[in-house]
Enzyme design. Structure first.
Site, PDB file in Angstrom:
ATOM      1  N   GLU A 107      -5.855  18.857 -58.509  1.00  9.05           N
ATOM      2  CA  GLU A 107      -7.445  18.451 -58.199  1.00  9.05           C
ATOM      3  C   GLU A 107      -7.823  17.206 -59.842  1.00  9.05           C
ATOM      4  O   GLU A 107      -8.729  18.420 -60.279  1.00  9.05           O
ATOM      5  CB  GLU A 107      -8.043  18.895 -57.107  1.00  9.05           C
ATOM      6  CG  GLU A 107      -9.487  18.655 -56.737  1.00  9.05           C
ATOM      7  CD  GLU A 107      -9.628  19.462 -55.703  1.00  9.05           C
ATOM      8  OE1 GLU A 107     -10.174  19.096 -54.648  1.00  9.05           O
ATOM      9  OE2 GLU A 107      -9.211  20.521 -56.464  1.00  9.05           O
ATOM     10  N   LYS A 127      -8.459  12.128 -49.503  1.00  6.73           N
ATOM     11  CA  LYS A 127      -8.301  13.806 -48.609  1.00  6.73           C
ATOM     12  C   LYS A 127      -9.278  13.240 -48.316  1.00  6.73           C
ATOM     13  O   LYS A 127     -10.661  12.053 -47.497  1.00  6.73           O
ATOM     14  CB  LYS A 127      -9.609  14.612 -49.576  1.00  6.73           C
ATOM     15  CG  LYS A 127      -9.718  15.968 -49.042  1.00  6.73           C
ATOM     16  CD  LYS A 127     -10.512  16.782 -50.334  1.00  6.73           C
ATOM     17  CE  LYS A 127     -10.925  18.344 -49.902  1.00  6.73           C
ATOM     18  NZ  LYS A 127     -11.383  19.382 -50.489  1.00  6.73           N
ATOM     19  N   CYS A 145      -6.909  20.576 -52.502  1.00  8.03           N
ATOM     20  CA  CYS A 145      -7.522  21.562 -52.356  1.00  8.03           C
ATOM     21  C   CYS A 145      -7.281  22.235 -50.596  1.00  8.03           C
ATOM     22  O   CYS A 145      -6.904  22.587 -50.514  1.00  8.03           O
ATOM     23  CB  CYS A 145      -9.038  20.742 -52.891  1.00  8.03           C
ATOM     24  SG  CYS A 145      -9.953  22.406 -52.557  1.00  8.03           S
TER      25      CYS A 145
END
Length: 531
Positions: A288, A352, A405
């Site tokens: 990430e 995301k 994540c």
């Protein structure tokens, strides 16, 4: 056993609070990295006995009658979450000058809020409480509903749902395919609360037998499911994945002076030759936000990526994506996965969609910023959420479900509307949490998503734990916490999905109905006059 139960049931004041708190804290030993699930045979019977003595005065009104049960569950939950997520405070110490003041909010404040769900669960269970098996069923149903509510209330934070405590190894993960993590949480509470019946309740034999049957079915299905997976066709994917774990210290990650060193280190690790006799990787995966700069500020980085990649190779990397404010729109930053081909061109991306409150963005931002607050990941002023979830196309015709994540802790996010995909792709940066239980807990939850979906998991973490997991939840390659390096592994194939998310939701609801019916029937049945 009866004397111990009576002593706990009749405890009061500070002793009762400490018993509830430490029973909850003890349960954390069942979670990674400890995986000592037997402690739940202590934690939950203690909670049951505390609730046996947690009835308020009959004339105190509804709130008064259930306040002691709520308080008992709240203290149990407070102990569980303080012991389970204290490491969140480590993220605030990365930039201690700006965030150390908030340490009590992370270490004590968030657990206090999460404990409200367990307080609500125990208060709800008391509605159908009895002196026998029914109270175990009521508690199980209430905890299952509580864990489900934690997945969406206030954007959701289902971290360390109780069901994860019952799956220390892949053999004991397979049941989640059938009932989901929330159904498994309800069954976990039932099984581990059952010893509270021994010597203290009517229905003890039935309750213990039911718990033994459920536990045996849990392990038995694990053996059956893994055997079924191993017996199915083992078609090779012919895709070799390289995971790069640079182990960059979080305090240096966005330091301007460190950018060149970090980027060069990523390129160096990615270009390492494969082991003798092994094929070169076709896909290289970085963690990430691995790119330590905006690509718009460093266009030469694309040429260096192209130089590093050999013909036919691709790079998958986390990055920060910048969107300028054209047309009067505000500038935005996104936590993104990019896919680069061997010419350094961006051929795919995914943003995301489920951001971390206070970590990546501020709820009620205009008001809170006036108070001087900022998100912890403030490097770019906070992130915006992507507006669409879908499969991410990869070279070679594969399609990945992107999980950035902590998106991996949400079961609903591992299945998307435009197809099933060939793998789960999880990029993360657990360096925020240092050498604590946090990265182990995070990895376990991502691992369980593989079992639910029967898709292999490819997980690249900045500082651990990076893994490739097969469709049965078994690790086939890994780098441990704090280790810097790479590993190459052939991507395991996806497997046939026995039950999908819709089936799991139905089964979860069925479990709750059965538990509630059991609690209601036994509670009311014992009050019927004898014929």
């Amino acid at each position: 056993m009866e004397r111990i139960a009576e002593s706990i049931m009749l405890s009061w004041g500070g002793k009762r609070i400490l018993l509830a708190f430490f029973a909850g804290a003890l349960a954390v030993l069942a979670l990674p990295p400890f995986n000592f699930f037997a402690v739940l045979f202590v934690s939950f019977p203690v909670l049951v006995w505390l609730l046996d003595g947690a009835s308020g005065p009959a004339d105190a009104g509804m709130l008064g009658r259930f306040r002691p049960a709520f308080a008992t569950g709240w203290w149990f939950g407070f102990g569980y979450f303080v012991a389970g997520i204290w490491w969140l405070g480590n993220a605030l110490l990365v930039e201690a000058d700006g965030f150390a003041w908030a340490l009590p909010l992370a270490v004590l404040g968030l657990p206090a809020v999460l404990a409200l769900f367990y307080g609500a669960a125990t208060a709800l269970a008391r509605v159908l409480w009895s002196d026998g098996l029914g109270r175990i069923a009521a508690l199980a149903a209430a905890f299952g509903l509580s864990e489900w509510a934690r997945s969406f209330v206030l954007t959701g934070f289902p971290w360390n749902a109780i069901g994860y405590a019952a799956m220390p190894a892949p053999l004991m993960m397979q049941s989640v395919e059938l009932v989901g993590i929330f159904g498994l949480s309800a069954l976990t509470v039932f099984v581990f609360s059952a010893p509270a019946l021994v010597g203290t309740s009517r229905g003890a034999v039935a309750g213990i037998l039911a718990a033994l049957l459920l536990f045996s079915a849990h392990v038995g299905y694990g053996w059956f499911a893994l055997s079924r997976l191993d017996a199915s066709a083992k078609d090779p994917t012919d895709t070799v994945i390289r995971i790069v774990q640079p182990a960059i210290d979080q305090s240096a990650k966005w330091d301007v002076a460190e950018r060149e060193r970090i980027f060069s280190r990523l390129l160096e690790l990615s270009a390492l030759p494969p082991r003798e006799g092994q094929p070169r990787p076709s896909h290289i995966v970085w963690p990430e936000t691995a790119l330590p700069f905006l690509l718009t500020d460093n266009p030469g980085a694309l040429s260096r990526i192209a130089d590093m990649l050999q013909v036919g190779q691709s790079l998958i990397s986390g990055a920060v994506r910048f969107e300028d404010g054209t047309g009067g729109a505000p500038e935005r930053y996104y936590n993104t996965i990019y896919v680069f081909d061997d010419e350094g061109q961006i051929i795919g991306s995914a943003d995301k969609t489920h951001l971390v409150p206070f970590g990546e963005y501020l709820p009620f931002e205009a008001w809170l910023r006036k108070l001087g607050l900022a998100p912890v990941a403030e490097t770019f002023g906070g992130f915006s959420a992507g507006d669409r979830r879908g499969l991410l196309g990869l070279p070679g015709g594969m399609r990945a479900v992107p999980l950035i994540c902590y998106e991996a802790i949400f079961p609903d996010l591992s299945e998307v509307s435009d197809g099933r995909g060939d793998l789960l792709l999880n990029v993360t940066n657990d360096a925020w949490y240092g050498m604590t239980p946090g990265p182990y807990q995070h990895m376990r939850q991502a691992q369980v998503r593989s079992v639910e979906t029967r898709l292999p998991l490819v997980r690249a973490a900045n500082n651990g734990i990076s893994v490739v997991v097969d469709a049965g939840g078994r690790i086939v390659g890994s780098l441990s916490l704090g280790e810097s390096g790479v590993f190459d592994v052939e991507l395991p194939p996806r497997k046939e999905q026995f039950w999908n998310m819709v089936n799991r939701r139905f089964n979860f609801g069925l479990i709750i109905v059965i538990m509630v019916f059991t609690a209601y029937f036994t509670r009311n049945g014992k009050r019927r006059p004898l014929d």
